[in-house]
Design a protein around this motif. Structure first.
Motif, PDB file in Angstrom:
ATOM      1  N   VAL A  31       0.845  -1.201   0.000  1.00  0.00           N
ATOM      2  CA  VAL A  31       0.000   0.000   0.000  1.00  0.00           C
ATOM      3  C   VAL A  31       0.880   1.251   0.000  1.00  0.00           C
ATOM      4  N   HIS A  32       1.935   1.238   0.799  1.00  0.00           N
ATOM      5  CA  HIS A  32       2.848   2.377   0.852  1.00  0.00           C
ATOM      6  C   HIS A  32       3.474   2.622  -0.516  1.00  0.00           C
ATOM      7  N   GLU A  33       3.910   1.568  -1.192  1.00  0.00           N
ATOM      8  CA  GLU A  33       4.501   1.712  -2.525  1.00  0.00           C
ATOM      9  C   GLU A  33       3.497   2.270  -3.530  1.00  0.00           C
ATOM     10  N   GLU A  34       2.236   1.856  -3.425  1.00  0.00           N
ATOM     11  CA  GLU A  34       1.212   2.387  -4.322  1.00  0.00           C
ATOM     12  C   GLU A  34       0.968   3.873  -4.079  1.00  0.00           C
ATOM     13  N   ILE A  35       0.989   4.288  -2.822  1.00  0.00           N
ATOM     14  CA  ILE A  35       0.799   5.699  -2.505  1.00  0.00           C
ATOM     15  C   ILE A  35       1.968   6.523  -3.024  1.00  0.00           C
ATOM     16  N   VAL A  36       3.191   6.030  -2.826  1.00  0.00           N
ATOM     17  CA  VAL A  36       4.370   6.741  -3.327  1.00  0.00           C
ATOM     18  C   VAL A  36       4.309   6.830  -4.854  1.00  0.00           C
ATOM     19  N   GLN A  37       3.906   5.753  -5.520  1.00  0.00           N
ATOM     20  CA  GLN A  37       3.799   5.775  -6.977  1.00  0.00           C
ATOM     21  C   GLN A  37       2.736   6.777  -7.432  1.00  0.00           C
ATOM     22  N   ALA A  38       1.624   6.845  -6.750  1.00  0.00           N
ATOM     23  CA  ALA A  38       0.583   7.823  -7.089  1.00  0.00           C
ATOM     24  C   ALA A  38       1.106   9.243  -6.887  1.00  0.00           C
ATOM     25  N   TRP A  39       1.921   9.431  -5.860  1.00  0.00           N
ATOM     26  CA  TRP A  39       2.524  10.742  -5.610  1.00  0.00           C
ATOM     27  C   TRP A  39       3.473  11.101  -6.753  1.00  0.00           C
ATOM     28  N   ARG A  40       4.326  10.128  -7.174  1.00  0.00           N
ATOM     29  CA  ARG A  40       5.230  10.350  -8.303  1.00  0.00           C
ATOM     30  C   ARG A  40       4.465  10.706  -9.573  1.00  0.00           C
ATOM     31  N   ASP A  41       3.353  10.009  -9.783  1.00  0.00           N
ATOM     32  CA  ASP A  41       2.557  10.198 -10.994  1.00  0.00           C
ATOM     33  C   ASP A  41       1.707  11.463 -10.953  1.00  0.00           C
TER      34      ASP A  41
END
Length: 87
Positions: free
Chosen positions: A35-45
């Motif tokens: 979940v943390h990785e998905e949030i970071v990826q959404a932030w990057r995107d």
């Protein structure tokens, strides 16, 4: 004879509990790390909204969020790769 029935019942309950515990563990879904990785990826995107009234974010907001992320995280390899693709 009665103690055998009690022992059998106790073994059955123990086995049933172990199976239920295994099923619960395997069906929980995503881990916290995922979940943390998905949030970071959404932030990057640029997909995390910074204004509550703008959801989903517009293309201009996404572009601005990407710029802000790149400024805040200059050493992020994913940002460097994305910027190479746009130039």
């Amino acid at each position: 004879m009665r103690w055998q029935a009690v022992a059998f019942g106790a073994m059955t309950l123990t086995a049933t509990g172990m199976v239920a515990a295994q099923e619960t563990h395997s069906s929980q879904g995503k881990t916290r790390e995922q979940v943390h990785e998905e949030i970071v990826q959404a932030w990057r995107d640029g997909l995390l909204p910074n204004k509550r009234y703008e959801y989903p974010p517009s293309a201009a907001t996404i572009a601005r969020n990407k710029e802000l992320y790149a400024l805040a995280h200059p050493d992020d390899a994913a940002v460097k790769e994305a910027s190479k693709g746009t130039n």
